[in-house]
Design an enzyme around this catalytic site. Structure first.
Site, PDB file in Angstrom:
ATOM      1  CD  GLU D  88      -1.643  -2.567   1.428  1.00 51.74           C
ATOM      2  OE1 GLU D  88      -0.419  -2.696   1.913  1.00 51.74           O
ATOM      3  OE2 GLU D  88      -2.382  -3.212   0.845  1.00 51.74           O
ATOM      4  CG  HIS D 157     -11.052  -7.447   5.854  1.00 54.30           C
ATOM      5  ND1 HIS D 157     -10.035  -7.826   6.492  1.00 54.30           N
ATOM      6  CD2 HIS D 157     -10.832  -7.709   4.726  1.00 54.30           C
ATOM      7  CE1 HIS D 157      -9.404  -8.658   5.877  1.00 54.30           C
ATOM      8  NE2 HIS D 157      -9.577  -8.488   4.579  1.00 54.30           N
TER       9      HIS D 157
HETATM   10  C1  LIG Z   1      -1.749  -5.205   4.039  1.00 58.31           C
HETATM   11  C2  LIG Z   1      -2.630  -5.966   3.394  1.00 58.31           C
HETATM   12  N1  LIG Z   1      -3.058  -5.578   2.327  1.00 58.31           N
HETATM   13  C3  LIG Z   1      -4.164  -6.157   1.505  1.00 58.31           C
HETATM   14  C4  LIG Z   1      -4.576  -7.239   2.133  1.00 58.31           C
HETATM   15  C5  LIG Z   1      -5.727  -8.005   1.166  1.00 58.31           C
HETATM   16  N2  LIG Z   1      -5.323  -9.347   0.957  1.00 58.31           N
HETATM   17  C6  LIG Z   1      -5.610 -10.432   1.703  1.00 58.31           C
HETATM   18  S1  LIG Z   1      -4.691 -11.862   1.083  1.00 58.31           S
HETATM   19  C7  LIG Z   1      -4.027 -10.978  -0.166  1.00 58.31           C
HETATM   20  C8  LIG Z   1      -3.239 -11.666  -1.137  1.00 58.31           C
HETATM   21  C9  LIG Z   1      -1.969 -12.357  -0.447  1.00 58.31           C
HETATM   22  O1  LIG Z   1      -0.968 -12.953  -1.142  1.00 58.31           O
HETATM   23  P1  LIG Z   1       0.210 -13.944  -0.633  1.00 58.31           P
HETATM   24  O2  LIG Z   1       1.050 -13.089   0.348  1.00 58.31           O
HETATM   25  O3  LIG Z   1       0.979 -14.453  -1.651  1.00 58.31           O
HETATM   26  O4  LIG Z   1      -0.656 -15.118   0.068  1.00 58.31           O
HETATM   27  P2  LIG Z   1      -1.581 -16.149  -0.302  1.00 58.31           P
HETATM   28  O5  LIG Z   1      -2.893 -15.692  -0.064  1.00 58.31           O
HETATM   29  O6  LIG Z   1      -1.174 -16.605  -1.575  1.00 58.31           O
HETATM   30  O7  LIG Z   1      -1.437 -17.305   0.810  1.00 58.31           O
HETATM   31  C10 LIG Z   1      -4.450  -9.517  -0.222  1.00 58.31           C
HETATM   32  C11 LIG Z   1      -3.885  -8.581  -1.237  1.00 58.31           C
HETATM   33  C12 LIG Z   1      -4.148  -7.616   3.333  1.00 58.31           C
HETATM   34  N3  LIG Z   1      -5.082  -8.800   3.839  1.00 58.31           N
HETATM   35  N4  LIG Z   1      -3.310  -6.897   4.063  1.00 58.31           N
END
Ligand SMILES: Cc1ncc(C[n+]2csc(CCOP(=O)(O)OP(=O)(O)O)c2C)c(N)n1
Ligand SMILES: Cc1ncc(C[n+]2csc(CCOP(=O)(O)OP(=O)(O)O)c2C)c(N)n1
Ligand SMILES: [Mg+2]
Ligand SMILES: [Mg+2]
Lengths: 345, 358, 345, 358
Positions: D88, D157
């Site tokens: 972000e 959220h």
């Molecule tokens: C700081 C933050 N930004 C955005 C989100 C929304 N979000 C939740 S999971 C995700 C993707 C995460 O990807 P990754 O780190 O590869 O983990 P995976 O879900 O593949 O296990 C996002 C963008 C969040 N939870 N926290």
């Protein structure tokens, strides 16, 4: 990639025994079954949402199996159900977070050695570094194991954590599950250079990039990393290459960003099936073993379902009671008016 | 760093203190600056509780850019007082893990404006870990932040973040107004099981005052309450941090015109001592709240609303706010135009005194 | 370290001409003289504070000299006086920030191609990436040059910036002046692994670690990096190894954290003296050239002093007028009451 | 994501809208959800201004986790609508540079709680670059933030950050309460030369309402002002975002008891339309402000104080605040206990109506 010096004691080099291999299999089956059950439960309305870990069983069970819960501490994200199960965490208490009963989960993090579930991407990576540095200050030999994803690797906190850990030689194992996706964004648009493990060298930190779908490889790598960190050599990074076979969460629709063909190509062979073939091939297990594991997994999932169903909502007073160790008059006043107006007492 | 523009105000504070001190025959007081008082408090906390740790950017060898941690590393060792890499989110995120491991971290953020990179860890982690973990992982973290303006510093070195922090559930927020308060409030904060944001008024670091180490409130007041720094009958000035000294100065000037001003040092900005506000204004029936932060959505609104709620019937005029403006903290000389000055506070007093129902 | 592929066109490979070398020398002398003058001015009370760049003249003049102000854009910290001077920025307007007349400086950033002075450590590194990506979107060939320190390299924003730039192949040159210190913290306690340049590989980005006290080496490296980025090959990282010979700022007391002996050992040979010897040795310049440069530098500093002295305070209305492009009624009301109460009109 | 707990409230809103719509014979209205209205506004802004860019996590191919950017990449190309890495601060910091290069960035932060990692870039850079650069580097950045609670989402959220943003000099803050407002306010914000934080009430994304694309305010009101959504004589309810629909529902219920409630949609949370507040409360002489954010130092304090300052003489009771509690946003079912519900708002109305001077 493997820049981790060979283990000094060799303690971690011993391969898992046949009994351990069968246990790993049973764990993977339990996790797989609980995972798929949870998706069904969400469809049935028992839980409002779930983040499946389908396809990541080897990465999670293999790494979680290396944890010594008498001294180590684990920092999960929202997708480490398999790690929690492998560590022996109370799974009703764990799954309560997906029932939205309590954000952090209802298990005791200190007793179970598993930090509360973390919904901020990369949120707890620095906590692991702080906890690990505490081990150094206390002259203890615990290791902090922190999980995060390929997407999380883009967050500034991950960089700060790696730099802090390496500067302070903190006993941390950074365990990246590179499952190819961060919701809809593939690794190649997320991770410049293509590999999180490649970042480690820039901090003077050893790293292993491993086949995350091979549970034995994961276990052995994690054991080596633990031994390295535990011996006072500082942090290690493991990047387990795997694939998120399911949707990001039960609210996600992967059809919008990847085709079934792409999914199949990316996913490769199912890690559970692969392990099963291996155990069969080398005679470590037979169909009877597999059947027993599946039966146990089914029974366990049923028990967890019952437990989850029985979980009521939390009482509203907890909102107020759990904010502080020492509550405040203002909060007590709010709790009182809440009681009056919402409970009509 | 040039000299404080608040230089002239120490006299006002010392006058206000001395009566209370004079009353207590057994008091063992010493005169010292706020910088010394904070240093002493940290020294004692480190000595008394082996789980406390002091760290941040330049906190170790240098003793902090304001010398608040001066000499502490030499005395308590490099393990307990240490420098970190230059990353505020790292400092606060690491504090969470240390707290989980049973330590009592006392991190420093070098300047108010550099707390922003750590806000995510403060709001989403430190403030919530006790709640998230159902009380099993308390966060006894005391975050020291040299705060507020008045020292002609560069951009981002004169910010007031109290309204932001006070809005965050799970945090407690406090600001001392003089050396005595600094010593006691820091010792109090650093022994609590909950996270406390400790806002140090940097323009007051070098002003001296009497510190009675033996007891905090001579009148037996609570360490979590507000404190009447000067009693008065006509109007209540509510302030915290560096603005308390300024309000005492204003009170002195107003007295020359026969206006008897009560000055309330709020001390705790979360939770706010609503009873003390009500008690004072029930008596004076008029209030002006003064702060350096911008007006809109500042803590002055909360203070004013708490007063209005409690004293609606007795209030003779709407509560006035004399504050910084809704502009980015200005540079150099303009700082004198921005921070509430004596004139502006006197105008505020005048408005509540002369208010006539239309 | 040099992982930058050799330049395709060779355009950047041409060594500086003798006239350019003499100009570089004159710039270094001007910067050195202004820098030492500013410290004197602070002692005399003309300016409230200053962050000297003593010893970093080669790094700043050499890199700034590579900038094409018709198309590139530079993002400084609070210590790039030498870069500003080299780029031809109005130095009274630049130094006004140290007079605390206006935080960002009084120069026009768009016209001078120098972003406002940045007091947040690592604050503008991401801005450079955004600006550079804008060049790609506009199909222009400008390059963003962003400066930061060894200390700043610990900030999460720097990681996010490098990853974004490399993922987007943005034309950015990350220019790290590793001057050995971040206030009181030496590089070895700041930069895990010891080198910021070593981080670049983890992003698949080429990097150069160079002798930052050799102005010609700096110029050549920066030119190569610019050519690489300008040709659509994505970002480059340069780590110029130098030494902060003075205090962090006029408020700092280095005696508290480093001995004079350590300072001497770390600093090595003065980059200005070194360049002078080189020019003498190869006959590019003689004492007369040096004397002319010094005289010009003195005259210039005097002029800047006069300009700074003449700078009054800014009118208080600017506080209100410069917040927005479109002001608000609330702000106008505040301005009005400020005028009434503070200007007594 | 489960269904919104605010499901039942759309009726109230549609009633309130229809009279205004009916008046205008030439109106070309369409019924759509807020998600569709926002999507339409972005589509038009992208078409009308080639310098606008839409980006964030999952904004491109996926169309955003709430589908607000659905189809925009296919239509406007991968250069103008794109996915970023998951960071972000990176997204907002990059926006600064793009604005400096003459673009109009419309970044998205995926959820309210994930704005915290970007606060440093928002507060110290976006909000100040125009000021710092003396107006030479404007920051026409419209930051979209799916906001507030009510959808049974995980931790982080369901947050309300308006008080934080409203306190930051250099930012403007707005929140739409229905599809019509969403369409017009987003189009307005995205054509301004100053940074606007655009808080979208995610619990209202799927509620439908009439959108009159031809004109924003049928009564000729200013797009930067507050808006009376329902006129009344006895008490003013002030709200924004998802709470507007709830207040309209409350007003309907109160009407059954003969209480005539005026509902004021504040719309702009910075700058606040103080005149509209004063005009309404001068008439009703009583006010209740409703928000989801925690009470202390919430924007309700500012609203209450603005009302009290302007209407001190006419106010029959202190302004009431019905808000979230000073607790971290709770999980699951507890959300219903936290967000101001109909009962709590009715109690608030009762308190101001029954207030007797002591
Ligand atoms: C700081 C933050 N930004 C955005 C989100 C929304 N979000 C939740 S999971 C995700 C993707 C995460 O990807 P990754 O780190 O590869 O983990 P995976 O879900 O593949 O296990 C996002 C963008 C969040 N939870 N926290
Ligand atoms: C985000 C942030 N944190 C802390 C500071 C205070 N500070 C100013 S300069 C500095 C050291 C910077 O070191 P480095 O990046 O190496 O640059 P140098 O001063 O050596 O040029 C610190 C800690 C700041 N300006 N910004
Ligand atoms: Mg992933
Ligand atoms: Mg440095």
């Amino acid at each position: 990639m493997d820049t981790l010096p060979p283990p000094a004691s060799g303690e971690s080099a011993a391969p898992p025994t046949p009994a351990q291999l069968r246990e790993l299999y049973a764990l993977m089956v339990a996790v797989r079954h609980l995972d798929t059950s949870a998706i069904a439960w969400q469809r049935q309305g028992l839980i409002p949402g779930y983040a499946p870990e389908l396809g990541q069983e080897a990465a999670q069970v293999g790494s979680g199996y290396a944890v010594d819960t008498t001294r180590d501490f684990v920092f999960p994200t929202y997708r480490e159900m398999g790690v929690a199960r492998t560590m022996g965490v109370d799974m009703v208490a764990y799954m309560s977070t997906h029932k939205a009963t309590w954000h952090g989960g209802l298990y005791d993090p200190l007793e179970s050695r598993l930090a509360p579930i973390q919904a901020v991407v990369a949120g707890s990576v620095l906590h692991a570094v702080g906890w690990a540095h505490g081990q150094t200050l206390d002259a203890k030999d615990g290791v902090a194991l922190t999980y995060f994803g390929d997407g999380a690797s883009s967050q500034g906190d991950v960089h700060e954590a790696m730099n802090f850990a390496a500067v302070m030689k903190a006993p941390v194992v950074f365990f990246v599950q590179n499952n190819g996706w961060a919701i809809s964004v593939p690794t190649e648009r997320q991770v410049a250079g293509g590999s999180v493990a490649a970042r480690a060298a820039g901090y003077g930190m050893p790293a292993l990039q491993i086949d995350g779908d091979d549970v034995v490889a994961v276990l052995e790598a994690t054991r080596r990393a633990f031994e390295h960190a535990r011996s006072g050599n500082g942090p290690v990074l493991i990047e387990a290459m795997t694939y998120r076979r399911g949707p990001h969460s039960t609210a996600d629709d992967p059809g919008r960003y990847r085709s079934l063909q792409e999914e199949r190509d990316g996913a490769g062979i199912d890690p559970l099936e692969r392990f099963r073939q291996r155990l069969l091939a080398d005679g470590t297990a037979d169909e009877a073993v597999f059947a027993t594991a599946l039966a146990a997994a089914k029974a366990e999932a049923e028990q967890i379902r019952t437990g989850l169903t029985a979980l009521g909502s939390r009482p509203g007073t907890e909102m107020f009671d759990l904010v502080f160790q020492e509550t405040t008059p203002a909060l007590q006043a709010q709790a009182a008016s809440w009681r009056e107006e919402s409970e009509h007492v | 760093m040039s000299n404080s523009i608040l230089e002239g105000e120490s006299a006002g504070f010392r006058q206000a203190q001395s009566p209370a001190q004079a009353q207590s025959p057994a008091s063992t007081t010493a005169v010292m600056s706020m910088q010394q008082a904070l240093n002493l408090a940290l020294d004692e906390v480190l000595a008394e509780n082996p789980r406390t740790l002091v760290f941040g950017e330049d906190c170790g060898r240098l003793g902090g850019v304001f010398r608040i941690t001066d000499g502490l590393q030499a005395k308590h060792g490099e393990q307990r007082v240490f420098d970190t890499p230059l990353a505020e989110s790292g400092i606060l995120g690491m504090s969470v893990g240390l707290a989980m491991a049973g330590f009592h971290p006392i991190p420093e953020v070098q300047f108010d404006g550099f707390a922003y990179p750590a806000i995510n860890q403060i709001v989403c982690q430190i403030a919530r870990m006790n709640y998230r973990s159902r009380g099993t992982l308390p966060m006894p973290i005391t975050l020291r932040v040299p705060s507020f303006g008045g020292i002609r510093a560069p951009e981002h070195h004169g910010e007031s973040l109290e309204a932001l922090f006070a809005h965050v559930p799970g945090l407690k927020v406090v600001s001392p107004s003089n050396p005595h308060e600094a010593y006691h409030l820091l010792k109090y904060a650093a022994t609590r099981p909950d996270p406390v944001i400790f806002l140090e008024p940097k323009s007051r670091y070098w002003q001296k005052g009497e510190v009675d180490a033996a007891r905090h409130d001579a009148d037996g007041g609570s360490p979590t309450g507000a404190k009447v720094m000067r009693a008065g009958r006509h109007v209540t000035l509510v302030a915290w941090g560096a603005m308390v000294a300024r309000c005492l100065q204003v009170a002195g000037l107003a007295a020359e015109d026969g206006i008897d001003v009560e000055v309330l040092d709020l001390r705790w900005l979360k939770p706010i001592d609503a009873e003390a506000l009500a008690a004072s204004v029930r008596k004076t029936r008029r209030a002006v709240v003064v702060h350096e932060a911008p007006l809109t959505s500042g803590l002055g609104a909360e203070v004013a609303q708490l007063i209005t709620q409690a004293c609606f019937d007795t209030l003779k005029a709407p509560v006035e706010r004399v504050t910084g403006f809704d502009v980015p903290y200005p540079s150099g000389d303009l700082e004198d135009e921005y921070i509430p000055n004596i004139d502006r506070i006197l105008f505020g007093i005048q408005r509540v005194l002369e208010y006539k129902r239309g």
